[in-house]
Design a protein around this motif. Structure first.
Motif, PDB file in Angstrom:
ATOM      1  N   ARG A   1       0.876  -1.229  -0.161  1.00 11.38           N
ATOM      2  CA  ARG A   1      -0.063   0.047  -0.182  1.00 11.38           C
ATOM      3  C   ARG A   1       0.879   1.282   0.018  1.00 11.38           C
ATOM      4  N   GLU A   2       1.879   1.084   0.701  1.00 13.96           N
ATOM      5  CA  GLU A   2       2.875   2.335   0.881  1.00 13.96           C
ATOM      6  C   GLU A   2       3.611   2.536  -0.504  1.00 13.96           C
ATOM      7  N   THR A   3       3.812   1.554  -1.382  1.00 15.97           N
ATOM      8  CA  THR A   3       4.455   1.845  -2.553  1.00 15.97           C
ATOM      9  C   THR A   3       3.444   1.952  -4.029  1.00 15.97           C
ATOM     10  N   GLU A   4       2.005   1.907  -3.641  1.00 17.41           N
ATOM     11  CA  GLU A   4       1.232   1.943  -4.529  1.00 17.41           C
ATOM     12  C   GLU A   4       0.947   2.824  -5.455  1.00 17.41           C
ATOM     13  N   THR A   5       1.572   4.135  -5.191  1.00 18.89           N
ATOM     14  CA  THR A   5       1.575   5.252  -5.934  1.00 18.89           C
ATOM     15  C   THR A   5       2.429   5.151  -7.250  1.00 18.89           C
ATOM     16  N   ALA A   6       3.917   4.640  -6.881  1.00 16.78           N
ATOM     17  CA  ALA A   6       4.768   4.556  -7.833  1.00 16.78           C
ATOM     18  C   ALA A   6       4.458   3.008  -8.572  1.00 16.78           C
ATOM     19  N   CYS A   7       4.022   2.184  -7.816  1.00 19.52           N
ATOM     20  CA  CYS A   7       3.732   0.898  -8.357  1.00 19.52           C
ATOM     21  C   CYS A   7       2.602   0.418  -9.066  1.00 19.52           C
ATOM     22  N   ASP A   8       1.836   1.343  -9.359  1.00 18.73           N
ATOM     23  CA  ASP A   8       0.307   1.255  -9.597  1.00 18.73           C
ATOM     24  C   ASP A   8       0.347   0.429 -10.949  1.00 18.73           C
ATOM     25  N   GLY A   9      -0.370  -0.718 -11.013  1.00 26.20           N
ATOM     26  CA  GLY A   9      -0.496  -1.861 -12.124  1.00 26.20           C
ATOM     27  C   GLY A   9       0.253  -2.962 -11.913  1.00 26.20           C
ATOM     28  N   ALA A  10       1.344  -2.976 -10.758  1.00 29.78           N
ATOM     29  CA  ALA A  10       2.148  -4.341 -10.421  1.00 29.78           C
ATOM     30  C   ALA A  10       1.186  -4.935  -9.693  1.00 29.78           C
ATOM     31  N   ALA A  11       1.440  -6.330  -9.948  1.00 28.87           N
ATOM     32  CA  ALA A  11       0.731  -7.265  -9.045  1.00 28.87           C
ATOM     33  C   ALA A  11       1.538  -7.651  -7.678  1.00 28.87           C
ATOM     34  N   VAL A  12       0.825  -7.834  -6.850  1.00 27.68           N
ATOM     35  CA  VAL A  12       1.533  -8.126  -5.509  1.00 27.68           C
ATOM     36  C   VAL A  12       1.108  -9.461  -4.912  1.00 27.68           C
ATOM     37  N   GLU A  13       2.082 -10.063  -4.527  1.00 24.26           N
ATOM     38  CA  GLU A  13       2.056 -11.502  -3.746  1.00 24.26           C
ATOM     39  C   GLU A  13       2.519 -11.362  -2.289  1.00 24.26           C
ATOM     40  N   PRO A  14       1.887 -10.842  -1.203  1.00 22.78           N
ATOM     41  CA  PRO A  14       2.475 -10.625   0.086  1.00 22.78           C
ATOM     42  C   PRO A  14       2.540 -12.048   0.617  1.00 22.78           C
ATOM     43  N   TYR A  15       3.300 -11.986   1.436  1.00 23.81           N
ATOM     44  CA  TYR A  15       3.842 -13.350   2.475  1.00 23.81           C
ATOM     45  C   TYR A  15       4.410 -12.760   3.808  1.00 23.81           C
ATOM     46  N   GLY A  16       3.783 -13.457   4.847  1.00 25.27           N
ATOM     47  CA  GLY A  16       4.086 -13.393   6.077  1.00 25.27           C
ATOM     48  C   GLY A  16       5.381 -14.407   6.259  1.00 25.27           C
ATOM     49  N   LEU A  17       6.161 -14.369   7.154  1.00 21.71           N
ATOM     50  CA  LEU A  17       7.385 -15.473   7.470  1.00 21.71           C
ATOM     51  C   LEU A  17       6.440 -16.932   7.736  1.00 21.71           C
ATOM     52  N   ALA A  18       5.473 -17.038   8.411  1.00 23.69           N
ATOM     53  CA  ALA A  18       5.039 -18.084   8.816  1.00 23.69           C
ATOM     54  C   ALA A  18       4.684 -18.761   7.625  1.00 23.69           C
ATOM     55  N   GLU A  19       3.848 -18.104   7.059  1.00 24.37           N
ATOM     56  CA  GLU A  19       3.411 -18.594   5.606  1.00 24.37           C
ATOM     57  C   GLU A  19       4.424 -19.114   4.516  1.00 24.37           C
ATOM     58  N   PHE A  20       5.268 -18.407   4.552  1.00 20.02           N
ATOM     59  CA  PHE A  20       6.517 -18.683   3.695  1.00 20.02           C
ATOM     60  C   PHE A  20       7.235 -20.007   4.002  1.00 20.02           C
TER      61      PHE A  20
END
Length: 150
Positions: A61-80
């Motif tokens: 969310r903090e980088t969505e202005t510059a990265c508008d249009g990029a796909a994002v796959e977020p992971y937490g350490l436990a999930e990874f």
């Protein structure tokens, strides 16, 4: 890395996977902004590993202005860690190897102090070795949280 991004940007409709693992979210935001400012975000799919999934989502969310249009796959350490285990692997940072001590035996190879400190045994340092097995794609760019792309 510049070459990989240039190659990826040159292919129409190609997606480049970008993997960033860090517990330093401010530094990670600077890296992501630099990547997006110097490439076509629509051709990028970020895989962000942070201490928690919520922190990875906040980073996106903090980088969505510059990265508008990029796909994002977020992971937490436990999930990874769970995903690594699906490969039949035990994440290095959860094993005894993460706390190897110097041996006093004359027959043992000594473990250098730098090779057993918290920075070098950090999950965020070792996650990159598992990423290629977990991420499908033609091009995978691994970034550290101290890299700025121009």
């Amino acid at each position: 890395m510049k070459l990989l991004l240039a190659i990826a940007a040159g292919r129409a409709a190609a997606t480049t996977d970008v993997f960033l693992a860090s517990d330093r979210l401010a530094a990670s935001a600077a890296v992501l902004n630099s990547v997006c400012d110097n490439s076509d975000p629509a051709q990028l799919r970020f895989h962000l590993l942070a201490p928690t999934r919520e922190e990875a989502e906040t980073l996106a969310r903090e980088t969505e202005t510059a990265c508008d249009g990029a796909a994002v796959e977020p992971y937490g350490l436990a999930e990874f860690e769970k995903q690594v285990r699906t490969l039949g692997e035990e994440p290095m940072w959860t094993t005894a190897l993460a706390t190897v001590e110097r041996s006093t035996s004359t027959y043992a190879v000594p473990v250098a102090r730098w090779d057993r400190d918290k920075k070098h045994t950090s999950p965020y340092n070792h996650a990159r070795f598992y990423a290629p097995q977990l991420i499908d794609g033609d091009t995978l760019v691994m970034l550290d949280d101290d890299v700025i792309v121009q």
